[in-house]
Design an enzyme around this catalytic site. Structure first.
Site, short mmCIF file in Angstrom:
data_model
loop_
_atom_site.label_atom_id
_atom_site.label_comp_id
_atom_site.label_asym_id
_atom_site.label_seq_id
_atom_site.Cartn_x
_atom_site.Cartn_y
_atom_site.Cartn_z
N ASP A 1 0.87 -1.17 0.00
CA ASP A 1 0.00 0.00 0.00
C ASP A 1 0.91 1.22 0.00
O ASP A 1 1.62 1.47 0.97
CB ASP A 1 -0.88 0.03 1.25
CG ASP A 1 -1.98 -1.01 1.25
OD1 ASP A 1 -1.84 -2.02 0.54
OD2 ASP A 1 -2.98 -0.82 1.97
N LYS B 1 -6.94 3.23 -3.16
CA LYS B 1 -7.28 3.21 -1.73
C LYS B 1 -7.57 4.62 -1.24
O LYS B 1 -6.89 5.57 -1.62
CB LYS B 1 -6.11 2.59 -0.96
CG LYS B 1 -6.29 2.56 0.55
CD LYS B 1 -5.09 1.88 1.22
CE LYS B 1 -5.13 1.99 2.73
NZ LYS B 1 -3.93 1.38 3.37
N LYS C 1 -10.04 -0.08 -2.15
CA LYS C 1 -9.82 -0.33 -0.73
C LYS C 1 -10.23 0.90 0.06
O LYS C 1 -9.72 1.99 -0.16
CB LYS C 1 -8.36 -0.68 -0.43
CG LYS C 1 -8.11 -0.90 1.07
CD LYS C 1 -6.70 -1.41 1.35
CE LYS C 1 -6.44 -1.53 2.86
NZ LYS C 1 -5.10 -2.07 3.16
#
Length: 249
Positions: free
Chosen positions: A94, A158, A200
């Protein structure tokens, strides 16, 4: 739409990202994630190798997800690529967008950076998630950033780190963390582009009501390849849903 405990838990990247967490706390996090049926543990890279070995030793079916250039997105592209290369032990990464370039509207540099980090991760077989840190962006900046990120084709886009400066977010009229509105906007832009990118949602997710709204906003089948939930308060949600399930039976 209602979602089962098993479905929700299977979407969770159970997170332990406080900088002061000890190794034994990471071990406990991993045990919790396995017990709850989560998809992965999301941790700082200092514990990446430990997590891989611990999961293997225990025989758990969990992925290891590490955060990179987190939470500021402030490293030069060359360094960002290097830390991806150093993270080959992991399953997923991430990584935060280069926030300074976004706020400076240096879209050429944003695009080059994201393309470079995504292709580096892809070449190494790592699932990539690019964090846009929504709370720091105006609507116009979101539209441009989402478009660039989605076109660079990471596995996921995300929403946030969960560590955004609340005062700065407030000055822009934004909330911190994941919101159904931003998830829906990501989904709409992806569909317009023709991308099947995953989404996400992370930051400030604590209740089933939030989870349901986020999943509904994504408009996708709730599977780990499509939707993830980044949560540190997973255990509380697990207990809440488990209790509700017992009461309904």
């Amino acid at each position: 739409m209602k979602y089962s405990l098993k479905t929700v838990m299977s979407l969770v990247d159970h997170s332990g990202l406080k900088p002061y967490l000890r190794e034994d706390e990471i071990a406990r996090l991993i045990g919790e994630a396995s017990e709850m049926g989560n998809y992965s543990v999301c941790i700082e890279p200092i514990y990446g190798n430990f997590a891989v070995e611990y999961i293997k030793e225990k025989g758990y079916s969990l992925k290891v997800d590490v955060t990179l250039d987190f939470p500021f997105g402030s490293l030069p592209t060359s360094a960002r690529k290097k830390i991806i290369e150093d993270s080959v032990y992991a399953d997923e990464i991430d990584m935060v967008i280069p926030i300074g370039y976004v706020k400076s509207h240096r879209w050429d540099k944003v695009e080059q950076d994201i393309n470079d980090v995504v292709s580096t991760a892809r070449d190494l077989g790592l699932v990539s998630k690019i964090i846009t840190e929504d709370g720091y962006l105006t609507l116009d900046e979101k539209l441009k950033t989402y478009d660039i990120v989605i076109r660079s084709a990471p596995d996921f886009i995300k929403t946030s780190t969960g560590f955004a400066d609340k005062e700065f977010c407030k000055s822009l009229g934004n909330e911190t963390g994941a919101t159904p509105e931003n998830v829906k906007l990501m989904s709409e832009i992806a569909k317009k582009i023709g991308s099947n990118i995953g989404i996400k949602a992370a930051g400030g997710i604590h209740t089933y009501d939030q989870v349901e709204k986020i999943i509904d906003s994504a408009g996708m089948i709730p599977e780990p390849s499509n939707i993830r939930l980044g949560m540190s308060g997973t255990k509380k949600l697990y207990e809440e849903m488990k209790k509700a399930s017992v009461q309904q039976s």
